[in-house]
Write a protein that holds these residues in place. Structure first.
Motif, PDB file in Angstrom:
ATOM      1  N   ARG A 220       0.831  -1.208   0.000  1.00 49.24           N
ATOM      2  CA  ARG A 220       0.000   0.000   0.000  1.00 49.24           C
ATOM      3  C   ARG A 220       0.862   1.255   0.000  1.00 49.24           C
ATOM      4  O   ARG A 220       0.608   2.199  -0.755  1.00 49.24           O
ATOM      5  N   GLU A 221       1.918   1.262   0.817  1.00 50.10           N
ATOM      6  CA  GLU A 221       2.787   2.439   0.866  1.00 50.10           C
ATOM      7  C   GLU A 221       3.540   2.619  -0.445  1.00 50.10           C
ATOM      8  O   GLU A 221       3.704   3.748  -0.927  1.00 50.10           O
ATOM      9  N   LEU A 222       3.981   1.528  -1.038  1.00 43.96           N
ATOM     10  CA  LEU A 222       4.723   1.633  -2.291  1.00 43.96           C
ATOM     11  C   LEU A 222       3.828   2.083  -3.424  1.00 43.96           C
ATOM     12  O   LEU A 222       4.254   2.822  -4.326  1.00 43.96           O
ATOM     13  N   GLY A 229      10.357   7.555  -6.659  1.00 38.57           N
ATOM     14  CA  GLY A 229      10.611   7.326  -5.244  1.00 38.57           C
ATOM     15  C   GLY A 229      10.581   5.852  -4.893  1.00 38.57           C
ATOM     16  O   GLY A 229      11.339   5.390  -4.046  1.00 38.57           O
ATOM     17  N   THR A 230       9.698   5.101  -5.531  1.00 37.76           N
ATOM     18  CA  THR A 230       9.611   3.667  -5.270  1.00 37.76           C
ATOM     19  C   THR A 230      10.887   2.966  -5.695  1.00 37.76           C
ATOM     20  O   THR A 230      11.435   2.130  -4.952  1.00 37.76           O
ATOM     21  N   PRO A 261      10.113   7.444   0.778  1.00 37.00           N
ATOM     22  CA  PRO A 261       9.924   8.901   0.673  1.00 37.00           C
ATOM     23  C   PRO A 261       9.157   9.484   1.857  1.00 37.00           C
ATOM     24  O   PRO A 261       9.413  10.625   2.262  1.00 37.00           O
ATOM     25  N   GLY A 262       8.238   8.709   2.423  1.00 36.03           N
ATOM     26  CA  GLY A 262       7.476   9.206   3.559  1.00 36.03           C
ATOM     27  C   GLY A 262       8.152   8.991   4.889  1.00 36.03           C
ATOM     28  O   GLY A 262       7.581   9.310   5.932  1.00 36.03           O
TER      29      GLY A 262
END
Length: 425
Positions: A220-222, A229-230, A261-262
């Motif tokens: 989900r985050e990716l 960024g991934t 990135p987060g």
């Protein structure tokens, strides 16, 4: 000080070890520092911008100027491309071996008295001859080639293994080998039966299994991250999974840490979880080891031990499954990545100082004194029963003596690419 050299070019890393002359004997083999902070150097060659051939991972590369896992390709008719030019894989393997010889020569200040280079156990004469000719073309004319599983047995013997017959389980980064070895009358080891292998399979598969788990957890985050960024976040995932794999050999839990990135992401992994991921692959290697034993007409109980080697051999699940399938001692050394190289150095000691075969007892002297009584004895010596009923071959000829020439290696290219080889790792 006079010394001998053992080299093991693995599918992912290369290792070397030296044993030094100590009077009439040899010291225990010691690993050589092939890189700044490790005894290992990646089995990778790349063409630098100045056209020289260098060893190790390149700083930056699009893949066209880098080659790896070339030992496995020896014997293929199709050459490898490096920098857009064709190059025989045996030439690349010889170049890497020559780089190791050069580095050790510089560290020791003199050439080795003997050099032993390991190779996959299943190689037939054709592949060995290709590599031998490539070494000769580089000026390395007196290198002894031995199966990796034999050098593994020599290393375990140097650490106290005194058995006669053993199975060797060698699990590398991209290869697995299973073979049988037995002690000869000279005290050395030789292979018998038919070696088996799974290629490519090894520790890299374990890293990928763990990486797949991490990508699933972070899906989900990716997905919410920009493509650039991934890619940046996942660039170091395989290396991080390799670190965690090693950590889980001694700890029950470890964290995979990624910089997203987060913010940083920390994914905890237990040893039990990791073992569930890799169990089918490890079981496949154990099944092949069993087939190797049965294919030689033996049962597991006729072995003295199973000798482990390779970077992934210290994973607890490996010892667990091997021990469950073969109820004999399972032996693994503290740094299993160096086992084959240290065994090659031990074998190099025997090249310089061959062991004499153990004396075979003959008939007892005839007692001619009168009055001696006792049961009559045969006029022929009583044959000794081979250990575990495994047939022992006739005494092989001693390994040929090695004449060492000064390693006056030319600076010009020894590669088919007609370019110079860099001496930096």
């Amino acid at each position: 000080m006079r010394y001998v050299l053992g080299i093991d070019i693995g599918s992912t890393n290369t290792a070397a070890a030296v044993a030094r002359r100590n009077g009439a004997t040899w010291t225990r083999p010691e690993p050589v520092g092939l890189s700044a902070d490790s005894p290992l150097v990646p089995s990778v060659l790349y063409l630098s911008e100045d056209g020289s051939l260098r060893v190790g991972e390149p700083p930056t590369d699009d893949g066209s100027r880098t080659t790896r896992d070339f030992v496995r390709r020896i014997g293929d008719d199709v050459p490898l491309l490096l920098g857009g030019e064709a190059c025989a894989p045996q030439t690349l393997a010889a170049e890497l071996a020559g780089w190791v010889v050069d580095r050790v020569h510089a560290l020791e200040g003199a050439p080795a008295e003997a050099i032993v280079l390991s190779h996959p156990a299943a190689w037939r004469p054709y592949r060995r001859d290709l590599l031998r000719r490539a070494l000769t073309d580089l000026g390395l004319r007196h290198v002894t080639l031995l199966p990796r599983t034999v050098t593994v047995a020599e290393s375990h013997a140097a650490r106290g293994f005194a058995g006669t017959t053993a199975a060797v389980y060698a699990l590398g980064g991209n290869s697995f080998e299973a073979a049988l070895v037995r002690r000869t009358p000279r005290g050395t080891y030789e292979g018998f039966g038919t070696p088996q292998g799974l290629d490519p399979i090894g520790g890299a598969d374990f890293d990928e299994a763990l990486a797949t788990h991490v990508r699933t957890v972070l899906a989900r985050e990716l997905a919410a991250t920009a493509r650039r960024g991934t890619q940046a976040a996942l660039r170091g995932l395989r290396a991080e999974c390799d670190r965690v794999k090693r950590e889980l050999t001694v700890d029950l839990t470890a964290d995979v840490v990624l910089s997203l990135p987060g913010g940083p992401a920390r994914i905890p992994v237990t040893r039990a979880q990791f073992e569930d991921m890799i169990r089918p692959t490890v079981q496949a290697t154990v099944d092949l080891l069993l087939r190797t034993v049965h294919g030689a007409g033996l049962t597991p109980t006729q072995l003295d031990a199973v000798l482990l080697a390779g970077g992934s051999a210290r994973i607890p699940l490996v010892t667990e499954l091997v021990g469950a399938a073969l109820p004999v001692p399972v032996e693994v050394q503290p740094d299993s990545q160096l086992t084959a190289a240290t065994g090659a150095a031990m074998a190099a000691c025997q090249v310089v100082s061959p062991r004499r075969p153990a004396p075979v007892p003959g008939p007892a002297p005839v007692r001619e004194q009168a009055g001696v009584t006792g049961p009559p004895r045969s006029s022929l010596p009583v044959p000794r029963r081979p250990h575990h009923d495994v047939p022992v071959p006739a005494d092989p000829p001693p390994r040929p003596p090695v004449r060492i020439l000064p390693l006056d290696l030319p600076k010009a290219s020894r590669l088919a690419l007609t370019r110079s080889r860099g001496r930096e790792g």
